[in-house]
Scaffold this active site. Sequence first.
Site, PDB file in Angstrom:
ATOM      1  N   THR A  78       0.846  -1.200   0.000  1.00 21.46           N
ATOM      2  CA  THR A  78       0.000   0.000   0.000  1.00 21.46           C
ATOM      3  C   THR A  78       0.878   1.245   0.000  1.00 21.46           C
ATOM      4  OG1 THR A  78      -1.774  -1.137   1.181  1.00 21.46           O
ATOM      5  CG2 THR A  78      -1.763   1.272   1.297  1.00 21.46           C
ATOM      6  N   CYS A 332     -19.553  -8.159   1.426  1.00 18.96           N
ATOM      7  CA  CYS A 332     -20.157  -8.058   2.750  1.00 18.96           C
ATOM      8  C   CYS A 332     -19.070  -8.096   3.814  1.00 18.96           C
ATOM      9  CB  CYS A 332     -21.109  -9.209   2.994  1.00 18.96           C
ATOM     10  SG  CYS A 332     -22.671  -8.930   2.196  1.00 18.96           S
TER      11      CYS A 332
HETATM   12  C1  LIG Z   1      -2.222  -6.527  -5.591  1.00 20.09           C
HETATM   13  C2  LIG Z   1      -2.103  -5.949  -4.219  1.00 20.09           C
HETATM   14  N1  LIG Z   1      -1.608  -4.709  -4.055  1.00 20.09           N
HETATM   15  C3  LIG Z   1      -1.475  -4.158  -2.851  1.00 20.09           C
HETATM   16  C4  LIG Z   1      -1.839  -4.825  -1.693  1.00 20.09           C
HETATM   17  C5  LIG Z   1      -1.690  -4.138  -0.369  1.00 20.09           C
HETATM   18  O1  LIG Z   1      -0.705  -4.729   0.386  1.00 20.09           O
HETATM   19  P1  LIG Z   1      -0.517  -4.343   1.919  1.00 20.09           P
HETATM   20  O2  LIG Z   1      -1.881  -4.489   2.530  1.00 20.09           O
HETATM   21  O3  LIG Z   1       0.473  -5.302   2.412  1.00 20.09           O
HETATM   22  O4  LIG Z   1      -0.060  -2.942   1.999  1.00 20.09           O
HETATM   23  C6  LIG Z   1      -2.358  -6.112  -1.810  1.00 20.09           C
HETATM   24  C7  LIG Z   1      -2.811  -6.859  -0.604  1.00 20.09           C
HETATM   25  O5  LIG Z   1      -3.980  -7.185  -0.483  1.00 20.09           O
HETATM   26  C8  LIG Z   1      -2.502  -6.691  -3.090  1.00 20.09           C
HETATM   27  O6  LIG Z   1      -3.011  -7.914  -3.253  1.00 20.09           O
HETATM   28  S1  FES Z   2     -21.863  -8.593  -1.203  1.00 26.40           S
HETATM   29 FE1  FES Z   2     -22.807  -9.519   0.400  1.00 26.40          FE
HETATM   30  S2  FES Z   2     -24.568 -10.357  -0.456  1.00 26.40           S
HETATM   31 FE2  FES Z   2     -23.298  -9.839  -2.092  1.00 26.40          FE
END
Ligand SMILES: Cc1ncc(COP(=O)(O)O)c(C=O)c1O
Ligand code: FES
Length: 408
Positions: A78, A332
Site C-alpha cells: 500500500t 459483505c
Molecule cells: C495486488 C495488491 N496490491 C497491494 C496490496 C496491499 O498490500 P498491503 O496491505 O500489504 O499494503 C495487496 C494486498 O492485499 C494486493 O493484493
Molecule cells: S456482497 Fe454480500 S450479499 Fe453480495
Amino acid sequence: MDMTPHFPIYMDYGATTPVDPRVVDAMIPWLREHFGNPASRSHAWGWEAEEAVEKARQQVADLIGADPREIVWTSGATESNNLALKGAAHFYKTKGKHLITVKTEHKAVLDTMRELERQGFEVTYLDVQEDGLLDLEKFRAALRPDTILASVMFVNNEIGVVQDIPAIGAMCRERGIIFHVDAAQATGKVEIDAKTLPVDLMSLASHKTYGPKGIGALYVRRKPRVRLEAQMHGGGHERGMRSGTLPTHQIVGMGEAFRIAREEMAQDNAKAAALQKRLLDGLKDVEQVFINGSMSPGRRVPQNLNMSFNFVEGESLIMGIKGLAVSSGSACTSASLEPSYVLRALGRSDELAHSSLRMTIGRFTTEEEIDYAVTTIKKNVAKLRELSPLWEMYQDGVDLSTIQWTAH
Ligand SMILES: Cc1ncc(COP(=O)(O)O)c(C=O)c1O
Ligand code: FES
C-alpha cells in the site's frame, strides 16, 4: 512443522500467506539480542543491524533481478503504491497531468489515483476483457502526449490473472512514460527480471510471499533514472525517499522470504499447479459453475482459483463451509455492500459476482486439504440450491433473464 490439519483449512493465501518457519527463525535474533538501530553509525549495535538490512536488500533485489540500490524499504505494498504514484506524479507534474490505470487494480492503486484526481491530475481507468486481461490496443490508444505515468498490476489479487507486463511496458518506454507495476501478488510466482523488463517502479510486499506483514519495498529504476517526490519526511533514510527508522527484524524476514522464493519458485509453482488442477477437477462438473479470469497457460498463477456458483449466494456459501477459510467476491466482508468490482469489470452479472469464491493456495497446502475443500463446497452448493426458488425455476426450464421482477 506440525502437519495435523488445522481448522478452518487455510485457503486464503491471496489475503496473506503463513510466515515460513525459516523466516521466523531468521527474524528472532534481530528482536532478541541484536536490537540496534541500523542508522546508528557510532557503534557495533548499529553496524551489525545495518549489515543485516543490506544483506536483505540484496536478497530482495536478487529475486527481481534488480540492483540493491534500487530497493527502497516501505511498510508494505500500500505504501509502495502511494509512494510510486504520488511520488512520480508530483515530481513530473510539469511534463503532463495525465495518468493511466486499470479498473481491476487493487484499491491501494485506485484510491491513490482518486486522490491524485482531487489534486488536479486526470486519470483514465481502462476496462479489461472478459478474461480479466488488458486489451493491448486499447492501452495503446489511451496513451496521450501529456501522459506521464501508467500503473498496471502484475498479478491480480482476486482472479490471479497475469498481465502482459513486457508488452505494456514497451509501449510506455517508447513514449517516455513512467511505468509502475504492483507486483504484490507476483513475487515467488512469476519470473521477474528488472534488467530486461521495461518497468520503472515496482511495488513489493513481504506477507504475500511467506514473509512478515508490515514490510514491503519499492523498486525504483536507476538507469534510466526515475525520480520521486518523498511522501514521508524526516531523518532522510533510504536516500531521502522514505524517512523512518528501519525495522531490522521485518526487513531480515522479507529478505529471507525472498531468498527462499527465488530458490523454491519452480517447486512451489509445480506443487500449486497440481493442487489447482485437483481442485478444479473436483469442482468443474458441478452444474452452472463459471471460472472467473483467464485459464490460459501463463496468464494465471497456479495459486488462484476463482469460481462463481450460480444460484448460490457467496456469503451463504462461506457461512456453510465453516471448515474452510476462503474469501468471497462479494463485499459483505468489507465495508461496502457492492459485489466485487473486479468481477464486475469482467462483465459478470451481479448474481454471478455475488456467487463467487476465491480459493488461494500455496506452499503449505496439501492434497487432503484440497479433497476436503471439494467435498464440503459441493455439499454446501447442493444444499443451498435446494433452498433456492431460482434454482428450482432454472431446473424447470424457466428462462430467468426474461422475468420482469417488480421493483420495490
Ligand atoms: C495486488 C495488491 N496490491 C497491494 C496490496 C496491499 O498490500 P498491503 O496491505 O500489504 O499494503 C495487496 C494486498 O492485499 C494486493 O493484493
Ligand atoms: S456482497 Fe454480500 S450479499 Fe453480495
